[in-house]
Structures are given as structure tokens and as C-alpha cells.
Design a protein around this motif. Structure first.
Motif, PDB file in Angstrom:
ATOM      1  N   GLY A   1       7.566 -11.961  42.339  1.00 12.88           N
ATOM      2  CA  GLY A   1       6.829 -10.710  42.309  1.00 12.88           C
ATOM      3  C   GLY A   1       7.706  -9.573  41.839  1.00 12.88           C
ATOM      4  O   GLY A   1       8.901  -9.748  41.567  1.00 12.88           O
ATOM      5  N   VAL A   2       7.108  -8.385  41.749  1.00 14.54           N
ATOM      6  CA  VAL A   2       7.828  -7.225  41.236  1.00 14.54           C
ATOM      7  C   VAL A   2       7.760  -6.049  42.198  1.00 14.54           C
ATOM      8  O   VAL A   2       7.893  -4.895  41.790  1.00 14.54           O
ATOM      9  N   CYS A   3       7.546  -6.318  43.494  1.00 17.38           N
ATOM     10  CA  CYS A   3       7.500  -5.218  44.473  1.00 17.38           C
ATOM     11  C   CYS A   3       8.814  -4.458  44.522  1.00 17.38           C
ATOM     12  O   CYS A   3       8.835  -3.253  44.775  1.00 17.38           O
ATOM     13  N   GLY A   4       9.923  -5.185  44.304  1.00 20.43           N
ATOM     14  CA  GLY A   4      11.227  -4.534  44.295  1.00 20.43           C
ATOM     15  C   GLY A   4      12.182  -4.997  45.367  1.00 20.43           C
ATOM     16  O   GLY A   4      13.354  -4.607  45.357  1.00 20.43           O
ATOM     17  N   GLY A   5      11.712  -5.818  46.325  1.00 19.71           N
ATOM     18  CA  GLY A   5      12.575  -6.200  47.440  1.00 19.71           C
ATOM     19  C   GLY A   5      12.755  -7.696  47.576  1.00 19.71           C
ATOM     20  O   GLY A   5      12.441  -8.477  46.671  1.00 19.71           O
ATOM     21  N   MET A   6      13.269  -8.080  48.760  1.00 14.54           N
ATOM     22  CA  MET A   6      13.525  -9.484  49.085  1.00 14.54           C
ATOM     23  C   MET A   6      13.015  -9.765  50.492  1.00 14.54           C
ATOM     24  O   MET A   6      13.073  -8.901  51.373  1.00 14.54           O
ATOM     25  N   MET A   7      12.532 -10.989  50.702  1.00 16.35           N
ATOM     26  CA  MET A   7      12.101 -11.432  52.029  1.00 16.35           C
ATOM     27  C   MET A   7      12.798 -12.743  52.360  1.00 16.35           C
ATOM     28  O   MET A   7      12.912 -13.627  51.501  1.00 16.35           O
ATOM     29  N   ARG A   8      13.246 -12.862  53.600  1.00 13.82           N
ATOM     30  CA  ARG A   8      13.828 -14.120  54.080  1.00 13.82           C
ATOM     31  C   ARG A   8      12.916 -14.659  55.173  1.00 13.82           C
ATOM     32  O   ARG A   8      12.593 -13.944  56.130  1.00 13.82           O
ATOM     33  N   VAL A   9      12.501 -15.908  55.015  1.00 17.90           N
ATOM     34  CA  VAL A   9      11.512 -16.508  55.897  1.00 17.90           C
ATOM     35  C   VAL A   9      12.099 -17.756  56.536  1.00 17.90           C
ATOM     36  O   VAL A   9      12.689 -18.601  55.841  1.00 17.90           O
ATOM     37  N   TRP A  10      11.943 -17.884  57.854  1.00 16.87           N
ATOM     38  CA  TRP A  10      12.413 -19.059  58.583  1.00 16.87           C
ATOM     39  C   TRP A  10      11.231 -19.987  58.853  1.00 16.87           C
ATOM     40  O   TRP A  10      10.207 -19.558  59.389  1.00 16.87           O
TER      41      TRP A  10
ATOM     42  N   GLY B   1      14.349  -3.657  50.703  1.00 19.67           N
ATOM     43  CA  GLY B   1      13.548  -3.038  49.669  1.00 19.67           C
ATOM     44  C   GLY B   1      12.062  -3.076  49.960  1.00 19.67           C
ATOM     45  O   GLY B   1      11.626  -3.240  51.103  1.00 19.67           O
ATOM     46  N   SER B   2      11.269  -2.931  48.915  1.00 18.07           N
ATOM     47  CA  SER B   2       9.817  -2.878  49.035  1.00 18.07           C
ATOM     48  C   SER B   2       9.240  -4.290  49.076  1.00 18.07           C
ATOM     49  O   SER B   2       9.424  -5.073  48.139  1.00 18.07           O
ATOM     50  N   VAL B   3       8.547  -4.613  50.170  1.00 26.15           N
ATOM     51  CA  VAL B   3       7.957  -5.945  50.354  1.00 26.15           C
ATOM     52  C   VAL B   3       6.567  -5.787  50.966  1.00 26.15           C
ATOM     53  O   VAL B   3       6.256  -4.749  51.559  1.00 26.15           O
ATOM     54  N   PRO B   4       5.709  -6.821  50.854  1.00 28.54           N
ATOM     55  CA  PRO B   4       4.332  -6.670  51.328  1.00 28.54           C
ATOM     56  C   PRO B   4       4.134  -6.786  52.829  1.00 28.54           C
ATOM     57  O   PRO B   4       3.101  -6.351  53.342  1.00 28.54           O
ATOM     58  N   ARG B   5       5.073  -7.408  53.552  1.00 28.70           N
ATOM     59  CA  ARG B   5       4.905  -7.563  54.996  1.00 28.70           C
ATOM     60  C   ARG B   5       6.199  -7.231  55.717  1.00 28.70           C
ATOM     61  O   ARG B   5       7.288  -7.206  55.145  1.00 28.70           O
ATOM     62  N   GLU B   6       6.064  -7.007  57.041  1.00 26.70           N
ATOM     63  CA  GLU B   6       7.165  -6.555  57.875  1.00 26.70           C
ATOM     64  C   GLU B   6       7.898  -7.728  58.521  1.00 26.70           C
ATOM     65  O   GLU B   6       7.404  -8.863  58.526  1.00 26.70           O
ATOM     66  N   ILE B   7       9.079  -7.441  59.081  1.00 23.34           N
ATOM     67  CA  ILE B   7       9.788  -8.442  59.878  1.00 23.34           C
ATOM     68  C   ILE B   7       8.899  -8.854  61.047  1.00 23.34           C
ATOM     69  O   ILE B   7       8.313  -8.024  61.725  1.00 23.34           O
ATOM     70  N   GLY B   8       8.824 -10.157  61.268  1.00 31.97           N
ATOM     71  CA  GLY B   8       7.975 -10.689  62.330  1.00 31.97           C
ATOM     72  C   GLY B   8       6.638 -11.201  61.842  1.00 31.97           C
ATOM     73  O   GLY B   8       5.941 -11.908  62.582  1.00 31.97           O
ATOM     74  N   ALA B   9       6.240 -10.861  60.605  1.00 32.56           N
ATOM     75  CA  ALA B   9       4.987 -11.389  60.051  1.00 32.56           C
ATOM     76  C   ALA B   9       5.079 -12.905  59.963  1.00 32.56           C
ATOM     77  O   ALA B   9       6.144 -13.466  59.684  1.00 32.56           O
ATOM     78  N   LYS B  10       3.957 -13.586  60.190  1.00 31.93           N
ATOM     79  CA  LYS B  10       3.972 -15.038  60.299  1.00 31.93           C
ATOM     80  C   LYS B  10       2.814 -15.671  59.539  1.00 31.93           C
ATOM     81  O   LYS B  10       1.789 -15.040  59.287  1.00 31.93           O
ATOM     82  N   ILE B  11       3.006 -16.956  59.243  1.00 37.01           N
ATOM     83  CA  ILE B  11       1.952 -17.771  58.650  1.00 37.01           C
ATOM     84  C   ILE B  11       2.058 -19.171  59.230  1.00 37.01           C
ATOM     85  O   ILE B  11       3.172 -19.640  59.548  1.00 37.01           O
ATOM     86  N   LEU B  12       0.912 -19.812  59.414  1.00 40.20           N
ATOM     87  CA  LEU B  12       0.859 -21.180  59.943  1.00 40.20           C
ATOM     88  C   LEU B  12       0.361 -22.135  58.862  1.00 40.20           C
ATOM     89  O   LEU B  12      -0.554 -21.806  58.110  1.00 40.20           O
TER      90      LEU B  12
END
Length: 325
Positions: free
Chosen positions: A89-98, A28-39
Motif C-alpha cells: 500500500g501507499v499509506c506511508g507507514g509500516m505495520m508489524r503483526v503477530w 507512520g500512517s497506517v489504517p489500524r491501531e496497535i491492538g487491532a486484530k483479525i481471526l
């Protein structure tokens, strides 16, 4: 990811441990793409973003836990806005983060190799196993695209694209500033040292005062080359375009500043080169006049217009307004 991201990771690792959080799946609708990262490091410092807001705050909390325990984990970010669930949030999608803790000499060596490979203009494949006992590693051969596997996340890392700015005048100065914010490796060419110098371009990767033809020949091996022609005269455009069209590997982007009359005169002069490029199954699009139509007048506004077009080409956007009203 950019070289700057891995340089920051190396800095964190030289000071201790760090959690690397990677978006590995989205719907669905999310703010970042697959592969986006944070430290996140053990002092609570955060670098980069996976979208901000409550979802990112949740990941940071879990990242600090991973730093303490060493136990890797998945974190789900629910942006569905569903009333019956605890959502972020209410963007409409889901994100899975490792989330995985990186530390020690082996991790530092892997990051150093990654940086050196990207700086050499080469792509590489990073494999992140979904197993706390198995460390990430690099593959000797590239994969075709980022993808989610059953037991590991495999991603193809590309070097930062080069933006070659041909012409070091007022528009070039402003474009260099904006393009650096967009993670382009900016290089500038102009045969006038009074214009093409570190005083006017303090943070660019390279400054060339040789001819545009010689510089383009030097960069011809780079697989992610963008060229913006903001020269002081159409004769310089013709020289640069002929060299760009002769490259064995076509540019991702060629843009040329100028009025409609100037553009038509230049394109008429390079008709043969365009025909030969198309005969080699290369169909270059020359964005001329350069930039998106935002009514830009000043050098800074023109730079924003050009930068918007660069992002559009790089990300596959339409260039249309996002407004739905």
C-alpha cells in the motif's frame, strides 16, 4: 477489542483451531491501531479487519500457514509505497503483526474468562508471548496502557463502553441502531413502556422504565459511561443531568439535544450542580446542543451527527473535515 470479537474467537475454537493476528507495532500512517486484530479459522473464514487491502490479504495467507504448522510468526506490512520494495500500500507507514495459533481447552478457558470479565464491566490485561511454546495468559493486575515488550505483547482490554440513551423517542431509536455498529453497549431509559420496549429497541443490552435518576445510580460504577439525552422535555434533562453530575466517577460523555434556548435554560437550572462537580476536580463537558454540525434534520441524520461526536470524544478526534483540498 470488543466482547463480540472474543465471542467469535470462542465460536471458532469450539469448532477447531484459529489464528489470531494482532497488530503489535506501527510507524507512520497506517489504517489500524496497535491492538487491532483479525481471526482466521481452518475453514478459511475471516472475522474483523486490520485494514483490508493487500496487507490484510498477506496476513490471511500467513495465518493459514500458521494453522497448518503451529509456528507463530511476525508479518510485516509495508505501506510505505517505496518503489524499490514489494509494498502492500501507499499509506506511508509500516505495520508489524503477530500471528499465533489458538486451540484446545486452555485457550477456550482463557477466552471464556476474558468474556466473563468484560461482561462484568471490568478491565483485564492479556499477555501474548512471542514464543510458540508459551500460551497467552491473563494478569491479575492491570497495566497502564498497551505497550510492546521485548518478548511479549501486553494489552489492557476494556469492557465495551455503555451508551445510556435517555429518552426513547424517534432520535433515540435511530441512535441505538448507529451506536450498536460502533460497539457501544446500548441501554435505553424512558418512563413510557409504550416507547421503551423490545419492539422498538430489539437489540439493545438493557431497557429501563424506571426514573432516569434510579437508572443512572445503577450504572454509576461503570468506568466507561456515555450518556445521550434525547428526551421529550427540558424537565427530564434537568433530572438526568443532576444525577449524572452527582456520580462519583464522571461520565466520558454527556450530550443533550435541544435548541440553544432550551440548552441555556437547562444549564441555568443546574448551575449549582456544575459548580459542585468542578469543585470535586471534575470538569464535565456537556455537549449541548448534542452532535456535530452536519446540517442534520431527520432523526436518522441527527443520530449520525450524535454518533460522530461520540466517536470524536472516544478516539480524541478534532471533528474537522479530513479533506486536504
Amino acid at each position: 477489542m470488543t466482547i463480540a470479537f472474543f465471542q467469535k474467537l470462542a465460536q471458532f475454537l469450539n469448532q477447531g483451531a484459529a489464528t489470531l493476528a494482532t497488530v503489535v507495532d506501527i510507524t507512520g500512517s497506517v489504517p489500524r491501531e496497535i491492538g487491532a486484530k483479525i481471526l482466521v479459522n481452518d475453514r478459511g473464514e475471516v472475522f474483523d479487519t486490520i485494514g483490508g487491502g493487500a496487507g490484510e490479504a498477506k496476513v490471511i495467507r500467513h495465518a493459514l500457514e500458521v494453522l497448518k504448522t503451529g509456528d507463530s510468526q511476525f508479518v510485516e506490512i509495508d505501506l510505505s509505497g517505496a518503489a524499490h520494495r514489494q509494498v502492500q500500500g501507499v499509506c506511508g507507514g509500516m505495520m508489524r503483526v503477530w500471528l499465533a495459533r489458538w486451540q484446545g481447552e486452555a485457550a477456550i478457558a482463557l477466552v471464556r474468562e476474558t468474556i466473563e470479565t468484560l461482561q462484568a464491566g471490568k478491565s483485564l490485561t492479556l499477555v501474548t508471548p512471542y514464543d510458540s511454546g508459551t500460551v497467552p495468559y491473563l494478569l491479575d493486575h492491570p497495566v497502564q496502557a498497551d505497550r510492546l515488550l521485548e518478548n511479549a505483547f501486553v494489552e489492557l482490554l476494556h469492557p465495551a463502553p455503555i451508551l445510556l440513551i435517555i429518552g426513547a423517542g424517534h432520535c433515540g431509536i435511530q441512535l441505538a441502531k448507529v451506536a450498536q455498529l460502533l460497539d457501544f453497549q446500548v441501554m435505553v431509559q424512558d418512563d413510557r413502556p409504550d416507547w421503551a420496549n423490545p419492539v422498538r429497541y430489539p437489540n439493545v443490552a438493557r431497557i429501563f422504565t424506571e426514573s432516569a435518576q434510579d437508572v443512572i445510580a445503577q450504572l454509576g460504577h461503570w468506568s466507561h459511561l456515555y450518556a445521550a439525552l434525547v428526551t421529550r422535555g427540558f424537565q427530564y434533562d434537568i433530572q438526568a443531568l443532576r444525577a449524572l453530575l452527582a456520580l462519583p466517577m464522571p461520565c466520558h460523555y454527556i450530550g443533550m439535544i435541544g435548541s440553544q434556548k432550551r440548552v441555556q435554560r437547562v444549564l441555568k437550572a443546574i448551575e449549582l450542580e456544575l459548580h459542585l462537580a468542578r469543585a470535586r476536580s471534575q470538569s464535565p463537558i456537556i455537549y449541548a446542543p448534542i452532535g456535530l454540525d452536519i446540517g442534520a434534520l431527520t432523526p436518522a441524520e441527527i443520530a449520525v451527527s450524535i454518533a460522530a461526536e461520540l466517536v470524536m470524544v472516544r478516539r480524541g478526534g478534532s471533528g474537522y473535515p479530513l479533506s486536504v483540498i
